[in-house]
Write an enzyme that holds these catalytic residues in place. Structure first.
Site, PDB file in Angstrom:
ATOM      1  N   GLU A   1       0.859  -1.183   0.000  1.00 25.68           N
ATOM      2  CA  GLU A   1       0.000   0.000   0.000  1.00 25.68           C
ATOM      3  C   GLU A   1       0.898   1.236   0.000  1.00 25.68           C
ATOM      4  OE1 GLU A   1      -2.685   0.678   3.312  1.00 25.68           O
ATOM      5  OE2 GLU A   1      -4.033   1.788   2.031  1.00 25.68           O
TER       6      GLU A   1
ATOM      7  N   GLY B   1       3.324   2.135  10.696  1.00 26.47           N
ATOM      8  CA  GLY B   1       3.173   1.472  11.986  1.00 26.47           C
ATOM      9  C   GLY B   1       2.827   0.000  11.777  1.00 26.47           C
TER      10      GLY B   1
ATOM     11  N   MET C   1       0.497  -2.773   8.683  1.00 26.22           N
ATOM     12  CA  MET C   1      -0.187  -2.874   7.394  1.00 26.22           C
ATOM     13  C   MET C   1      -1.110  -4.075   7.405  1.00 26.22           C
ATOM     14  SD  MET C   1      -0.732  -1.798   4.364  1.00 26.22           S
ATOM     15  CE  MET C   1      -1.905  -2.652   3.311  1.00 26.22           C
TER      16      MET C   1
ATOM     17  N   HIS D   1      -6.959  -1.800  15.021  1.00 22.06           N
ATOM     18  CA  HIS D   1      -7.092  -1.008  13.795  1.00 22.06           C
ATOM     19  C   HIS D   1      -6.879  -1.900  12.561  1.00 22.06           C
ATOM     20  CE1 HIS D   1      -6.243   2.759  11.346  1.00 22.06           C
ATOM     21  NE2 HIS D   1      -5.729   1.816  10.574  1.00 22.06           N
ATOM     22  N   GLU D   2      -5.822  -2.685  12.575  1.00 20.75           N
ATOM     23  CA  GLU D   2      -5.521  -3.527  11.405  1.00 20.75           C
ATOM     24  C   GLU D   2      -6.580  -4.615  11.231  1.00 20.75           C
ATOM     25  OE1 GLU D   2      -3.454  -2.230   9.550  1.00 20.75           O
ATOM     26  OE2 GLU D   2      -2.506  -0.943  11.048  1.00 20.75           O
TER      27      GLU D   2
ATOM     28  N   HIS E   1      -9.602  -3.406   9.449  1.00 24.19           N
ATOM     29  CA  HIS E   1      -9.436  -3.374   7.995  1.00 24.19           C
ATOM     30  C   HIS E   1      -9.735  -4.723   7.331  1.00 24.19           C
ATOM     31  CE1 HIS E   1      -7.880   0.600   7.363  1.00 24.19           C
ATOM     32  NE2 HIS E   1      -6.775   0.427   8.058  1.00 24.19           N
TER      33      HIS E   1
ATOM     34  N   GLU F   1      -9.397   4.488   6.502  1.00 18.20           N
ATOM     35  CA  GLU F   1      -8.549   4.825   7.645  1.00 18.20           C
ATOM     36  C   GLU F   1      -9.336   5.488   8.777  1.00 18.20           C
ATOM     37  OE1 GLU F   1      -6.053   3.392   7.924  1.00 18.20           O
ATOM     38  OE2 GLU F   1      -5.370   2.907   5.905  1.00 18.20           O
TER      39      GLU F   1
END
Ligand SMILES: *[C@@H]1O[C@H](CO)[C@@H](O)[C@H](O)[C@H]1NC(C)=O
Ligand SMILES: *[C@@H]1O[C@H](CO)[C@@H](O)[C@H](O)[C@H]1NC(C)=O
Ligand SMILES: *[C@@H]1O[C@H](CO)[C@@H](O)[C@H](O)[C@H]1NC(C)=O
Ligand SMILES: *[C@@H]1O[C@H](CO)[C@@H](O)[C@H](O)[C@H]1NC(C)=O
Ligand SMILES: *[C@@H]1O[C@H](CO)[C@@H](O)[C@H](O)[C@H]1NC(C)=O
Ligand SMILES: *[C@@H]1O[C@H](CO)[C@@H](O)[C@H](O)[C@H]1NC(C)=O
Ligand SMILES: [Zn+2]
Length: 928
Positions: A187, A329, A331, A365-366, A369, A388
């Site tokens: 990304e 940080g 991915m 957070h990951e 996604h 995001e």
């Protein structure tokens, strides 16, 4: 992705400097300010000095063929840093063509063959367009529309050291020599650096990955392994590992990793996924136990998201891998999430609490996604914020569920949302939904606007619709667009349908316009307020044509005993309020705006602060909101620093960590601005000491048994502020403990306090020899592997703080380019401490200018670092000469990779310069 933003995890305090001679610095500076008016006028007349014209034409591939399936086979050579690859792509021909165009970057293509009806055609011409990362393959015959064909490409690539594409990462193996592993980061636009492909998020396909790797190494990809056999016809000891076919997915989410990993694993309960999900944390040998915390959070989060999204995790397994060299940080590669080591590993005994929180958050957070971003993907990078902003909001949502004591929503409102407001108050900001056309523009929007304003906007919608309705809408959005792509409007439609409200109407101004309003409130008779809105600019100089947005502003007026739920829908409206009461707008700080109260209303609020229970300001978020609005509005001129400082003194009895953290942030800016102004700076430091020294004394140095984590943070903050502002007791105790710590007694400084102790020891060193000695000891900790990695990073981040002697400053500067001793991913951090330090800023700028080419080489390939570095170097400048000189320096440079960061840094510097000019006389008077 999560970007590496130390501000999110470590409160960055500014450091004061030694009190200077009463007159000379002021007057030399003052002379300079006389020149300022003309120059400021000049600056502000040019909206954006260096931002390139943005062409809104997306740089995309011609839609002549469409990839359906990739069969990718790679053989990396970890000794020579190269790899051989082949990719066989099944294509649908969309229009008659004899040319196939796809993406490739820094790859060598040997052969390209198309198979049609079992006959093969070799490309007769292969042309690279290196500007657009495209390669055109020309064939001797026309491929007819409607046909399914296969394209076979054989290619070679380099395992680069730029942390993008298929790259190598170094580490020290058990016998102390350097070894390498190979990993990927695609990304936003670097899958094309690893293999030829249609590298656009909406061109989803399925993938079969095969890796040929040394048989003693672990090889991972998105899916689970379906076969692992000795490689055919290989002279070396290789194995061939094949992975199951992926679901339909975008190229930027593919990943493969080869290295000597160990792992720990667990299975989720399966309660909401319908089956337990195999979850692993992979690390280099010896570190896997530090993955326990992340593993636990991941297992809990996988079930929690399956529950709240009402959709199971779609892949057979989830792996999380700590990579020593990592630019961002973390991915979210589907099923194979990669992390910077500090973002994944946490040592229960030896790491600081803020890393416990940040690793937990990054994992959540990951994982968000995996649904939002991977299962449903933005149709183009214009909608990056959707990925995001949502992952940021829902990441904290999960952490709040798992660790309610951490009060992360108070943290979000007082820290993350403030960061968004700060960047978005600049002219150089951009709308959350922003048109981007090419890779350098795409890279630059992985910023606080997309992440934090995006998340704040999501938080507003959530608060408006209620969480239950909001999550129902999210389920419907995910379900409708699964394995496909979506745009911002698709989310609003799903939410509107679920909620029965027109969400676009409410949200469009917040996502499509740059900036946000400042809401002015004044009394209008006894029981009415007049409320007006105007775009807020930190520069305080809104022009006529710049105020054409009317935001839909939820006012949430807090008065004694109730909250009045008004909405401001016009530029100016009046609202009824109870007679003669204090009132606070934006109760709970759920919305993105600032409030400027009239003098009378401000006085009433300050009276509330004086009450033991803080009256209508009993919620910490509301007190923090008052202090941040006052601090920031002083910068732009609606309020002033004298009023801010008089409000600050009302916080002497404050005990809430988040309120004090916000106060510290605002005070730090004031200190940084007036550093070196002889009469003013000591007075400000005295206010700081009066607030924090008694608190530091009360809390002491040792944690109590079973102490809440936020109380630990409060202790750190109090000691830090007291020590940096010159409290003799704290300084003496710090030096004492530092000495013992360096001599091997690590128990005297808890992991939470080390950053603070390093910084105070550096800043308060009595002479050059002491400063140098402290510096050497702290630097040694950076490379001491007996500490967990977060402690190494803390050491590095503190190195530039408050140092004053040119010999020590120079040593620090030299580390910026020292790739033997400092990893590239860490080196930009020096810009932060050195740019923030009045003693070193000038030397930093000189160093930067004279080493520009080398610095560019070191940082530019890695996304974001160069921009972060430059922004940190510039943001605290407060004199017009330096600003002008830097503008002239950058005018001859190609700044397209970092233009947004550069512009926002320059804008902040100009605000500083203007503020000093505006307030200088009043501040002198105040100080006397
Ligand atoms: C196909 O190609 C022809 C000739 O270049 C062009 O006129 C037509 O618009 C194309 N059709 C599509 C669907 O792209
Ligand atoms: C373009 O890229 C290809 C492949 O990396 C390389 O072989 C070629 O030299 C490059 N051309 C130019 C003009 O840089
Ligand atoms: C491939 O075969 C199909 C049907 O068998 C035929 O219509 C088409 O013309 C052939 N294409 C080529 C390029 O030979
Ligand atoms: C192509 O060849 C394979 C075997 O080599 C055969 O099974 C297949 O039927 C052939 N397809 C066509 C369209 O001729
Ligand atoms: C060090 O260990 C690695 C593998 O762990 C091995 O490949 C290498 O040969 C060793 N080097 C020395 C100098 O022993
Ligand atoms: C919702 O509001 C937007 C913006 O005002 C408008 O364009 C749209 O037509 C509205 N949608 C519905 C379903 O009313
Ligand atoms: Zn992300």
């Amino acid at each position: 992705m999560t970007t590496e933003d130390p501000d999110q995890t470590i409160l960055v305090e500014k450091n004061g400097i030694e009190a200077k001679d009463e007159t000379s610095p002021i007057w030399t500076r003052y002379a300079l300010w006389l020149l300022v008016p003309i120059m400021l006028a000049l600056y502000f007349s040019q909206e954006s000095i260096v931002l390139a014209d943005i062409k809104h034409e997306r740089q995309v591939l011609p839609a002549l063929v469409k990839p359906v399936h990739y069969d990718l086979n790679l053989t990396p050579d970890l000794n020579n840093f190269v790899y051989d690859g082949s990719v066989k792509v099944s294509l649908q021909v969309l229009n008659d063509t004899s040319i196939i165009v796809l993406n490739a970057n820094e790859l060598t293509i040997d052969t390209a063959i198309v198979f049609v009806n079992n006959t093969s055609l070799s490309a007769i011409d292969i042309q690279f367009d290196n500007k657009t990362d495209q390669v055109s393959l020309t064939f001797g015959e026309t491929l007819v529309k409607g046909l399914g064909v296969q394209l076979l490409i054989e290619f070679q690539g380099v395992l680069n050291d730029h942390m993008s594409g298929f790259y190598r990462s170094s580490f020290k193996n058990s016998n102390g020599s350097t070894s390498y592993l190979a990993t990927t980061q695609f990304e936003a636009t670097d899958a094309r650096r690893a293999f030829p492909c249609w590298d656009e998020p909406s061109l989803k396909a399925t993938f079969d990955v095969t890796l040929n790797v040394p048989s003693d190494l672990t090889a991972l990809s998105n899916m689970d392994i379906i076969s692992d056999t000795p490689a055919a016809k290989s002279p070396l000891d290789l194995k061939t590992v094949k992975y199951a076919t992926t679901p339909l997915m975008s190229t930027y989410l593919l990943a493969f990793i080869v290295g000597p990993f160990e792992y720990i694993e667990g299975f989720t309960t399966g309660e909401y996924n319908g089956r337990p999900i195999k979850t692993r944390v992979y690390t280099l040998p010896g570190l896997s136990n530090q993955g326990r915390h992340a593993l636990n959070v991941a297992m809990e989060t996988l079930e929690y998201f399956a529950k709240v999204f009402d959709l199971p995790y779609p892949l057979p397994k989830l792996d999380m891998v700590a990579i020593p060299d990592f630019d961002a940080g973390a991915m979210e590669n589907w099923g194979l999430v990669t992390f910077r080591t500090t973002a994944l590993l946490y040592d229960e005994k030896n790491s600081a609490f803020i890393y416990k929180r940040s690793t937990a958050y990054t994992v959540a957070h990951e994982l968000a996604h995996q649904w939002f971003g991977n299962l449903v993907t933005m149709e183009w990078w214009d909608h990056l914020w959707l990925n995001e902003g949502f992952a940021t909001w829902v990441g904290w949502f999960a952490i709040d569920h798992i660790f309610p004591d951490w009060q992360v929503w108070t943290m979000f409102a007082t820290q993350n949302m403030q960061d968004a407001l700060n960047l978005d108050g600049l002219r150089s900001s951009h709308p959350v939904e922003v048109a981007v056309s090419n890779p350098s523009e795409i890279h630059q929007i992985f910023d606080s606007i997309s992440y934090l304003k995006g998340a704040s906007v999501i938080r507003m919608v959530n608060s408006w619709l209620t969480t239950q309705t909001f999550l129902k809408g999210i389920h419907s959005y995910l379900n409708q667009h699964r394995l496909s792509n979506a745009a911002t409007n698709d989310l609003w439609s799903a939410l509107s349908e679920t909620a029965g409200k027109n969400v676009s109407e409410f949200m469009n101004t917040w996502t499509q316009k740059t900036g946000y309003p400042v809401v002015n409130v004044q009394l209008n008779g006894k029981n009415q307020i007049l409320v007006t809105q105007a775009r807020y600019l930190l520069t305080g100089d809104l022009g006529k044509g710049e105020d054409d947005t009317t935001w839909w502003v939820p006012l949430r007026v807090k008065v004694p005993e109730q909250v009045l739920d008004y909405t401001l829908k016009e530029k100016s409206q009046t609202f009824v309020v109870p007679d003669n009461t204090p009132l606070k707008l934006n109760q709970g700080q759920t919305s993105l705006y600032r409030v400027n109260y009239s003098k009378e209303l401000m006085t009433r609020l300050i009276n509330e602060l004086k009450k033991p229970d803080n009256g209508i300001l009993s919620e910490p978020t509301d007190r923090a909101g008052i202090i941040s609005d006052l601090g920031i509005l002083s910068r732009s001129g609606e309020q002033n620093t004298v009023i801010f400082l008089s409000a600050a003194t009302e916080f002497k009895n404050e005990k809430n960590y988040f309120v004090l953290a916000e106060l510290t942030k605002q005070l730090s800016h004031v200190i940084s601005l007036w550093e070196g102004f002889g009469t003013i700076e000591p007075r400000i430091n005295k206010i700081r000491r009066d607030i924090y020294a008694p608190l530091a004394k009360e809390l002491g140095w040792e944690s109590k048994q079973g102490e809440a984590e936020l109380d630990k943070l409060l202790r750190v903050l109090a000691i830090s502020e007291a020590g940096l502002s010159g409290d003799e007791n704290v300084i003496a105790e710090t030096k004492n403990r530092f000495e013992k710590f360096i001599n091997g007694d690590h128990s005297v400084v808890s992991p939470d306090l080390r950053y603070t102790v390093f910084k105070i020891s550096l800043k308060q060193a009595s002479n050059e020899e002491e400063e140098n000695k402290v510096w050497e000891s702290v630097f040694a900790i950076y490379s001491d592997e007996s500490f967990p990695i977060d402690q190494n990073i803390i050491a590095l981040q503190s190195l530039g703080t408050g140092i004053k002697y040119p010999s020590v400053i120079t040593k620090t500067l030299n580390l910026i380019l020292d790739d033997k001793r400092v990893r590239t991913q860490d080196a930009w951090m020096f810009f932060k401490a050195l740019g923030n330090n009045n003693n070193s800023r000038e030397l930093l700028i000189k160093f930067f200018e004279s080493n520009y080419e080398k610095i560019y080489q070191r940082f530019s390939k890695s996304m974001g670092s160069l921009g972060n570095a430059i922004n940190s170097m510039i943001s605290d400048i407060n004199d017009a000469n330096t600003i002008r000189e830097l503008e002239s320096f950058f005018s001859s440079k190609d700044v397209k990779e970092y233009s947004r960061s550069l512009n926002s840094g320059l804008e902040k510097a100009k605000v500083n310069a203007a503020q000093i000019q505006r307030e200088h006389n009043d501040m002198i008077k105040w100080a006397k």
